[in-house]
Design a protein around this motif. Structure first.
Motif, short mmCIF file in Angstrom:
data_model
loop_
_atom_site.label_atom_id
_atom_site.label_comp_id
_atom_site.label_asym_id
_atom_site.label_seq_id
_atom_site.Cartn_x
_atom_site.Cartn_y
_atom_site.Cartn_z
N LEU A 81 -23.13 -9.84 -5.69
CA LEU A 81 -23.49 -8.90 -6.94
C LEU A 81 -23.12 -7.54 -7.00
O LEU A 81 -22.68 -7.07 -8.20
CB LEU A 81 -25.11 -9.33 -6.98
N SER A 82 -23.32 -7.09 -5.79
CA SER A 82 -23.09 -5.44 -5.75
C SER A 82 -21.58 -5.39 -6.13
O SER A 82 -20.85 -4.60 -6.87
CB SER A 82 -23.45 -5.05 -4.41
N ARG B 227 -25.45 -13.15 -1.51
CA ARG B 227 -25.67 -13.18 -2.98
C ARG B 227 -25.78 -11.83 -3.27
O ARG B 227 -25.03 -11.26 -4.34
CB ARG B 227 -26.78 -13.94 -3.11
N LEU B 228 -26.47 -10.95 -2.64
CA LEU B 228 -26.74 -9.62 -3.22
C LEU B 228 -25.45 -8.95 -2.87
O LEU B 228 -25.14 -8.08 -3.55
CB LEU B 228 -27.69 -8.78 -2.18
N ARG C 130 -29.41 -14.88 1.17
CA ARG C 130 -29.73 -13.90 0.09
C ARG C 130 -29.01 -12.74 0.20
O ARG C 130 -28.56 -12.16 -0.87
CB ARG C 130 -31.21 -13.78 0.23
N LEU C 131 -28.69 -12.34 1.31
CA LEU C 131 -27.83 -11.03 1.66
C LEU C 131 -26.39 -11.53 1.05
O LEU C 131 -25.77 -10.15 0.53
CB LEU C 131 -27.82 -10.78 3.27
#
Length: 253
Positions: free
Chosen positions: A29-30, A25-26, A22-23
């Motif tokens: 995305l950022s 992916r974030l 999840r990290l």
């Protein structure tokens, strides 16, 4: 009795891997959002630079002062123009430029002015002088130095007086503690009108240099020019010593 590790049957390594995934992916995305923002700002700047019709447009009229702006295609900064009328004589208006180039006037009458040096004093033969002004700016911006050569001329027919104020950045040694402005092309035009009045026209065309945000100049430029003409200029001109000044090179209408 066996110990239950997870209700779904996941191994400890799988349980740790999920937050990491999840990290990641974030972070991706950022990165995409940041790249998109940079691209958006680049396109906005590109479109702004290409915009403009090279025509003066009235921003506002207030207390007898008209303020205009002009955007030329291929440039970032707007030019600003102010028009007003006054009862001062041509000589008095020119004296406001020549006689006010002093350190005391700089410190007491010009906002943010912290120093002034006369590089070349007024010469009635060349009809010019060169003066260095140093302006302090709020943090985090570096102080600015403006070395300007003021050239005075008068039309023999209309008696209109023109003062071109042009950057002369190489006329004095550089100061490592300040950014030297290289683009200043301001102009004053004093035109005699009926009833003994004089029309004052001021055109501001300058760039603050360095990392100073150009959009601030564009947003606040009209208001700052108005304040200069309406509030500060009368303070510079309303001095007893200027009323008795006479110049052979200025002919009143």
């Amino acid at each position: 009795m066996a110990t239950v590790i997870g209700t779904t049957g996941d191994s400890p390594s799988e349980t740790i891997a999920r937050p990491r995934s999840r990290l990641m992916r974030l972070l991706r995305l950022s990165t995409y959002l940041l790249a998109g923002l940079v691209l958006f700002i680049f396109l906005v700047n590109l479109l702004w630079k290409a915009s403009g019709d090279n025509q003066w447009h009235l921003e506002f009229e207030r207390n007898g002062v008209q303020v205009y702006s002009l955007k030329e295609p291929g440039t970032y900064n707007k030019r600003f123009r102010a028009l007003t009328r006054t009862d001062y004589t041509l000589t008095h208006l020119v004296a406001g430029l020549i006689e006010n180039a002093t350190l005391d006037n700089c410190l007491n009458s010009i906002p943010d002015c912290v120093d002034l040096k006369v590089i070349s004093p007024w010469d009635s033969k060349t009809m010019s002088d060169t003066v260095l002004w140093k302006l302090g700016l709020p943090a985090p911006f570096t102080a600015r130095e403006i070395v300007i050569r003021s050239q005075v001329s008068q039309d023999p027919v209309s008696r209109a007086v023109t003062i071109d104020v042009i950057a002369a950045p190489n006329s004095a040694p550089r100061n490592p503690d300040a950014i030297r402005l290289t683009h200043v092309q301001n102009r004053w035009i004093y035109t005699p009108k009926e009833n003994g009045q004089v029309e004052i026209e001021f055109i501001q065309d300058m760039d603050m240099g360095g990392t100073f945000p150009r959009f601030l100049l564009n947003l606040a430029g009209a208001e700052e020019v108005y304040k200069f003409i309406h509030d500060q200029l009368p303070q510079l001109l309303d001095k007893t010593e200027l009323r008795g000044v006479r110049y052979d090179f200025i002919k009143e209408a």
